[in-house]
Design a protein around this motif. Structure first.
Motif, PDB file in Angstrom:
ATOM      1  N   VAL A 171      -7.242  72.315  46.815  1.00 30.97           N
ATOM      2  CA  VAL A 171      -5.927  72.130  47.426  1.00 30.97           C
ATOM      3  C   VAL A 171      -6.064  71.537  48.833  1.00 30.97           C
ATOM      4  O   VAL A 171      -5.638  70.408  49.091  1.00 30.97           O
ATOM      5  CB  VAL A 171      -5.148  73.464  47.488  1.00 30.97           C
ATOM      6  N   LEU A 172      -6.651  72.287  49.742  1.00 34.68           N
ATOM      7  CA  LEU A 172      -6.565  71.936  51.155  1.00 34.68           C
ATOM      8  C   LEU A 172      -7.465  70.770  51.549  1.00 34.68           C
ATOM      9  O   LEU A 172      -7.036  69.873  52.284  1.00 34.68           O
ATOM     10  CB  LEU A 172      -6.887  73.168  52.009  1.00 34.68           C
ATOM     11  N   ILE A 173      -8.708  70.755  51.098  1.00 37.30           N
ATOM     12  CA  ILE A 173      -9.607  69.664  51.486  1.00 37.30           C
ATOM     13  C   ILE A 173      -9.166  68.336  50.869  1.00 37.30           C
ATOM     14  O   ILE A 173      -8.993  67.338  51.590  1.00 37.30           O
ATOM     15  CB  ILE A 173     -11.062  70.006  51.140  1.00 37.30           C
ATOM     16  N   PRO A 174      -8.948  68.254  49.534  1.00 41.72           N
ATOM     17  CA  PRO A 174      -8.483  66.960  49.001  1.00 41.72           C
ATOM     18  C   PRO A 174      -7.111  66.556  49.534  1.00 41.72           C
ATOM     19  O   PRO A 174      -6.872  65.382  49.815  1.00 41.72           O
ATOM     20  CB  PRO A 174      -8.461  67.188  47.484  1.00 41.72           C
ATOM     21  N   GLY A 175      -6.214  67.531  49.683  1.00 41.71           N
ATOM     22  CA  GLY A 175      -4.888  67.214  50.213  1.00 41.71           C
ATOM     23  C   GLY A 175      -4.948  66.703  51.636  1.00 41.71           C
ATOM     24  O   GLY A 175      -4.252  65.744  52.001  1.00 41.71           O
ATOM     25  N   SER A 176      -5.812  67.319  52.462  1.00 44.40           N
ATOM     26  CA  SER A 176      -5.944  66.885  53.854  1.00 44.40           C
ATOM     27  C   SER A 176      -6.590  65.507  53.958  1.00 44.40           C
ATOM     28  O   SER A 176      -6.216  64.707  54.830  1.00 44.40           O
ATOM     29  CB  SER A 176      -6.764  67.903  54.648  1.00 44.40           C
ATOM     30  N   LEU A 177      -7.541  65.220  53.082  1.00 47.41           N
ATOM     31  CA  LEU A 177      -8.162  63.886  53.095  1.00 47.41           C
ATOM     32  C   LEU A 177      -7.139  62.806  52.769  1.00 47.41           C
ATOM     33  O   LEU A 177      -7.064  61.768  53.440  1.00 47.41           O
ATOM     34  CB  LEU A 177      -9.332  63.840  52.111  1.00 47.41           C
ATOM     35  N   LEU A 178      -6.326  63.053  51.747  1.00 47.99           N
ATOM     36  CA  LEU A 178      -5.297  62.069  51.371  1.00 47.99           C
ATOM     37  C   LEU A 178      -4.270  61.904  52.480  1.00 47.99           C
ATOM     38  O   LEU A 178      -3.886  60.776  52.838  1.00 47.99           O
ATOM     39  CB  LEU A 178      -4.613  62.505  50.074  1.00 47.99           C
ATOM     40  N   LEU A 179      -3.824  63.025  53.044  1.00 49.43           N
ATOM     41  CA  LEU A 179      -2.829  62.965  54.113  1.00 49.43           C
ATOM     42  C   LEU A 179      -3.425  62.346  55.372  1.00 49.43           C
ATOM     43  O   LEU A 179      -2.752  61.569  56.068  1.00 49.43           O
ATOM     44  CB  LEU A 179      -2.298  64.367  54.411  1.00 49.43           C
ATOM     45  N   GLY A 180      -4.695  62.653  55.665  1.00 48.75           N
ATOM     46  CA  GLY A 180      -5.347  62.078  56.833  1.00 48.75           C
ATOM     47  C   GLY A 180      -5.466  60.566  56.739  1.00 48.75           C
ATOM     48  O   GLY A 180      -5.229  59.843  57.722  1.00 48.75           O
ATOM     49  N   ILE A 181      -5.810  60.054  55.557  1.00 47.55           N
ATOM     50  CA  ILE A 181      -5.896  58.601  55.374  1.00 47.55           C
ATOM     51  C   ILE A 181      -4.523  57.965  55.548  1.00 47.55           C
ATOM     52  O   ILE A 181      -4.377  56.897  56.163  1.00 47.55           O
ATOM     53  CB  ILE A 181      -6.485  58.286  53.978  1.00 47.55           C
ATOM     54  N   THR A 182      -3.488  58.636  55.013  1.00 45.21           N
ATOM     55  CA  THR A 182      -2.123  58.119  55.160  1.00 45.21           C
ATOM     56  C   THR A 182      -1.711  58.063  56.626  1.00 45.21           C
ATOM     57  O   THR A 182      -1.131  57.068  57.086  1.00 45.21           O
ATOM     58  CB  THR A 182      -1.138  59.011  54.375  1.00 45.21           C
ATOM     59  N   LEU A 183      -2.014  59.110  57.368  1.00 43.81           N
ATOM     60  CA  LEU A 183      -1.671  59.126  58.792  1.00 43.81           C
ATOM     61  C   LEU A 183      -2.494  58.102  59.570  1.00 43.81           C
ATOM     62  O   LEU A 183      -2.004  57.502  60.536  1.00 43.81           O
ATOM     63  CB  LEU A 183      -1.895  60.528  59.367  1.00 43.81           C
ATOM     64  N   GLU A 202      -0.847  50.677  88.906  1.00 48.55           N
ATOM     65  CA  GLU A 202      -1.031  50.885  90.345  1.00 48.55           C
ATOM     66  C   GLU A 202      -2.469  50.679  90.778  1.00 48.55           C
ATOM     67  O   GLU A 202      -2.796  50.814  91.967  1.00 48.55           O
ATOM     68  CB  GLU A 202      -0.583  52.308  90.745  1.00 48.55           C
ATOM     69  N   GLY A 203      -3.371  50.396  89.822  1.00 46.16           N
ATOM     70  CA  GLY A 203      -4.765  50.190  90.159  1.00 46.16           C
ATOM     71  C   GLY A 203      -5.621  51.440  90.088  1.00 46.16           C
ATOM     72  O   GLY A 203      -6.817  51.391  90.373  1.00 46.16           O
ATOM     73  N   GLY A 204      -5.023  52.568  89.684  1.00 47.64           N
ATOM     74  CA  GLY A 204      -5.786  53.802  89.560  1.00 47.64           C
ATOM     75  C   GLY A 204      -6.522  53.887  88.235  1.00 47.64           C
ATOM     76  O   GLY A 204      -6.347  53.054  87.339  1.00 47.64           O
ATOM     77  N   LYS A 205      -7.366  54.884  88.126  1.00 45.17           N
ATOM     78  CA  LYS A 205      -8.127  55.102  86.903  1.00 45.17           C
ATOM     79  C   LYS A 205      -7.546  56.293  86.146  1.00 45.17           C
ATOM     80  O   LYS A 205      -7.155  57.293  86.741  1.00 45.17           O
ATOM     81  CB  LYS A 205      -9.602  55.376  87.222  1.00 45.17           C
ATOM     82  N   GLN A 206      -7.514  56.180  84.815  1.00 44.76           N
ATOM     83  CA  GLN A 206      -6.973  57.255  83.977  1.00 44.76           C
ATOM     84  C   GLN A 206      -7.808  57.368  82.702  1.00 44.76           C
ATOM     85  O   GLN A 206      -8.211  56.352  82.122  1.00 44.76           O
ATOM     86  CB  GLN A 206      -5.515  56.972  83.621  1.00 44.76           C
ATOM     87  N   LEU A 207      -8.082  58.604  82.301  1.00 44.87           N
ATOM     88  CA  LEU A 207      -8.816  58.850  81.067  1.00 44.87           C
ATOM     89  C   LEU A 207      -7.842  59.141  79.936  1.00 44.87           C
ATOM     90  O   LEU A 207      -6.973  59.995  80.063  1.00 44.87           O
ATOM     91  CB  LEU A 207      -9.769  60.032  81.239  1.00 44.87           C
ATOM     92  N   LEU A 208      -7.993  58.418  78.832  1.00 42.67           N
ATOM     93  CA  LEU A 208      -7.185  58.671  77.641  1.00 42.67           C
ATOM     94  C   LEU A 208      -8.044  59.427  76.635  1.00 42.67           C
ATOM     95  O   LEU A 208      -9.004  58.874  76.084  1.00 42.67           O
ATOM     96  CB  LEU A 208      -6.688  57.354  77.036  1.00 42.67           C
ATOM     97  N   SER A 209      -7.718  60.690  76.421  1.00 40.30           N
ATOM     98  CA  SER A 209      -8.474  61.489  75.457  1.00 40.30           C
ATOM     99  C   SER A 209      -8.196  60.984  74.049  1.00 40.30           C
ATOM    100  O   SER A 209      -7.075  60.596  73.713  1.00 40.30           O
ATOM    101  CB  SER A 209      -8.070  62.963  75.565  1.00 40.30           C
ATOM    102  N   ARG A 210      -9.217  60.980  73.219  1.00 39.70           N
ATOM    103  CA  ARG A 210      -9.061  60.589  71.819  1.00 39.70           C
ATOM    104  C   ARG A 210     -10.062  61.385  70.999  1.00 39.70           C
ATOM    105  O   ARG A 210     -10.951  62.044  71.548  1.00 39.70           O
ATOM    106  CB  ARG A 210      -9.281  59.091  71.649  1.00 39.70           C
ATOM    107  N   GLY A 211      -9.916  61.335  69.690  1.00 39.83           N
ATOM    108  CA  GLY A 211     -10.792  62.128  68.845  1.00 39.83           C
ATOM    109  C   GLY A 211     -10.425  61.980  67.387  1.00 39.83           C
ATOM    110  O   GLY A 211      -9.613  61.123  67.004  1.00 39.83           O
ATOM    111  N   PRO A 212     -10.984  62.823  66.538  1.00 34.71           N
ATOM    112  CA  PRO A 212     -10.704  62.762  65.088  1.00 34.71           C
ATOM    113  C   PRO A 212      -9.345  63.384  64.770  1.00 34.71           C
ATOM    114  O   PRO A 212      -9.257  64.430  64.106  1.00 34.71           O
ATOM    115  CB  PRO A 212     -11.867  63.558  64.497  1.00 34.71           C
ATOM    116  N   ILE A 213      -8.283  62.730  65.236  1.00 38.74           N
ATOM    117  CA  ILE A 213      -6.963  63.354  65.205  1.00 38.74           C
ATOM    118  C   ILE A 213      -6.314  63.271  63.823  1.00 38.74           C
ATOM    119  O   ILE A 213      -5.557  64.167  63.431  1.00 38.74           O
ATOM    120  CB  ILE A 213      -6.059  62.714  66.285  1.00 38.74           C
ATOM    121  N   ALA A 214      -6.574  62.212  63.054  1.00 44.28           N
ATOM    122  CA  ALA A 214      -5.881  62.039  61.774  1.00 44.28           C
ATOM    123  C   ALA A 214      -6.157  63.205  60.816  1.00 44.28           C
ATOM    124  O   ALA A 214      -5.224  63.775  60.235  1.00 44.28           O
ATOM    125  CB  ALA A 214      -6.292  60.717  61.136  1.00 44.28           C
ATOM    126  N   LEU A 215      -7.431  63.570  60.654  1.00 43.53           N
ATOM    127  CA  LEU A 215      -7.752  64.690  59.767  1.00 43.53           C
ATOM    128  C   LEU A 215      -7.280  66.007  60.367  1.00 43.53           C
ATOM    129  O   LEU A 215      -6.814  66.902  59.655  1.00 43.53           O
ATOM    130  CB  LEU A 215      -9.257  64.737  59.510  1.00 43.53           C
TER     131      LEU A 215
END
Length: 551
Positions: A171-183, A202-215
């Motif tokens: 249920v959860l692993i296959p469902g999450s894989l399908l939904l993750g690919i869709t997202l 303004e010339g400042g520096k900013q960090l944009l956090s990112r990661g394995p968000i879809a799954l």
């Protein structure tokens, strides 16, 4: 958009419900069995379990408690120590109080967050602790819900490890894989790359956090978890970038709880019963959604002179006021707890409806536990109605007697006790009151919502609290533990007692529960019990705030 989402849920419910029935009632699944059965048997052998059905509620409960404690301990150590691997920003470990709260929150499927995840946790903690607990907590709830269904239908309640593993593998692993690919196709990022440094206008520096968000987002919504990879949760464009991802995420929150109700009807051999229950919960949920959407679209009357009436405070303009109100009702109705806007900025009616959803826990409810709560209300309705009309109180061919009513009442009393008592203590304590942003009726709503969300395993909040304190971390942790495991224990006792009862043939004196009239009686029982229990605190909080705005 909201109507399209509901139609999509209704169309997919029978399909997923049939899959649930085959997974948990041992139906043939040739395509799945060929590949997954050997793996499942190896996993059962690895944990030292032979897959034998439990002979008692305690025999099912003990491996549940032991496994959840083991999972929580492993995750707690990861969050306290946070090794350098997959921790590109070198985040230090969390304090013991915050780590304990976060661990308990995710192992109980509550996902209440008193931290800023993208500024506190590396990818190892997000994946190896948070996301892992999302999977196993959702699987625990699903396993427990189906054990309860089996008991009510006169079958052995099953084996916990067997149910846990099949919940994950089928249920959860296959469902999450399908939904993750869709997202992912919708624009949700999926990467292990470090944060991106950009130069602002303004010339400042900013960090944009990112990661394995879809799954992460997939199991968050599908598993009725709700905790965000980033603090903004589903209002952040990384987690919910557009209207399509918003629709898919809203569908995902409702899909599995609705399918569990359908699977109950298949297991009981009475699809009419499950269809009526689905009609009941969808009517309640739709009513709440319409009222919330109307309230948000109507806006704050005190600002009507300057604004066009729509309450856009705390809303993402990509979704607007109405879809934010709809999401709030779905998220609190299903116990997911994710948000695509700021609930604290919602109108008092929306907050009132969200609290009511948390108090009832049956508007689809949590994964597995939602259908169990709904069936408990049904058992009480059978008993009360049987006494009123002089019919034999029977449910699914078995008599409803004193022990079932007592245990069902205990389950329904646990929630108000662990919500109202700590709320009273918090409001009496001046140091705790100082952590609340407002001293008005809205402040009362903030406090009661925090405990109601913790006890109902929802995790959302009004966010007007300075909640990362030892008091809030420990008290809400206790609420989450009691709100999760005490009802599960009582439900398993009821299920085990029910399945030991001899089947009773229907007679002219039997009370039919698969009728529209009885479904209406059940709705009245649900609403009266919820309203009477929590009406005083709602009158002091959101109702008082609504009246003050109206006046």
């Amino acid at each position: 958009m909201a109507l399209i989402t509901l139609i999509a849920v209704i169309l997919t419910t029978p399909v997923i419900g049939r899959h649930f029935y085959e997974v948990f009632d041992g139906g043939p699944q040739p395509a799945w069995d060929r590949w997954l059965s050997p793996l499942e048997q190896r996993l059962l052998h690895w944990v030292g379990d032979k897959g034998k059905n439990s002979d008692s509620a305690m025999e099912y409960l003990m491996p549940l408690i032991i496994s959840n404690a083991f999972f929580a301990t492993a995750a707690l150590l990861v969050m306290i120590y946070q090794p350098a691997w997959l921790n590109s920003q070198s985040f230090a470990g969390l304090s013991w109080g915050l780590a304990l709260h976060t661990t308990i929150s995710f192992v109980t499927s509550c996902d209440q967050q008193h931290l800023i995840p993208e500024a506190s946790l590396g990818n190892l903690a997000q994946l190896g602790a948070i996301q892992f607990l999302m999977f196993v907590s959702a699987a625990t709830g699903l396993a427990t819900g189906y054990a309860f269904i089996r008991g009510l239908t006169g079958k052995p309640i099953g084996n916990f490890y067997h149910d846990l593993i099949r919940s994950l593998t089928r249920v959860l692993i296959p469902g999450s894989l399908l939904l993750g690919i869709t997202l992912l196709l919708c624009g949700v990022p999926m990467t292990l790359a470090p944060p991106l440094e950009i130069t602002t206008l303004e010339g400042g520096k900013q960090l944009l956090s990112r990661g394995p968000i879809a799954l992460f987002e997939a199991i968050k919504q599908l598993g009725i978890n709700g905790g965000g990879f980033v603090r903004g949760n589903s209002s952040h464009p990384y987690e919910n970038p557009n209207l399509l991802s918003n629709l898919i995420s809203t569908w995902a929150m409702m899909a599995l709880p609705a399918a569990t109700i359908d699977a109950f009807g298949r297991s009981a051999g009475n699809r009419r019963q499950s269809n009526l229950l689905l009609f009941l919960v969808f009517c309640l949920l739709s009513t709440a959604a319409v009222l919330a959407m109307w309230a948000e679209q109507g806006g704050n009357p005190l600002l009507s002179t300057w604004l066009d009436g729509v309450n856009l405070e705390g809303k993402e303009l990509r979704f607007g006021a109405q879809l934010s109100g709809f999401w709030s009702m779905v998220s609190t109705g299903t116990m997911t707890g994710s948000l695509n806007g700021t609930l604290d900025s919602s109108m008092p009616i929306t907050i009132l409806l969200a609290l009511f959803n948390l108090f009832l826990q049956v508007l689809l409810g949590g994964l597995g536990t939602g259908v169990a709560y709904l069936l408990l209300f049904l058992v009480l309705a059978v008993f009360v109605t049987g006494l009123m009309v002089g019919r034999t109180p029977e449910f699914l061919g078995r008599k409803v007697e004193k022990s079932e009513v007592i245990w069902a009442s205990v389950v329904l009393l646990i929630h108000p006790v662990i919500v109202l008592l700590p709320t009273g203590f918090a409001l009496m304590s001046e140091p705790v009151r100082n952590t609340v942003s407002m001293s008005t009726s809205h402040g009362i709503s903030q406090v009661v919502y925090e405990f109601a969300s913790a006890a109902a395993a929802n995790g959302s909040g009004l966010e007007g609290l300075s909640d990362n304190t030892l008091w809030w971390n420990l008290t809400t942790s206790i609420c989450m533990i009691c709100g999760r495991y005490l009802p599960i224990m009582a439900m398993l006792v009821i299920a085990d007692g029910f399945r030991r009862k001899p089947a009773v043939e229907p007679s002219p004196g039997s009370l039919r529960t698969d009728t529209g009239l009885f479904t209406g009686v059940t709705a009245v029982v649900v609403l009266i019990l919820g309203a009477l229990t929590f009406f005083p605190v709602m009158a002091l909080g959101p109702i008082a705030e609504a009246l003050s705005l109206a006046s």
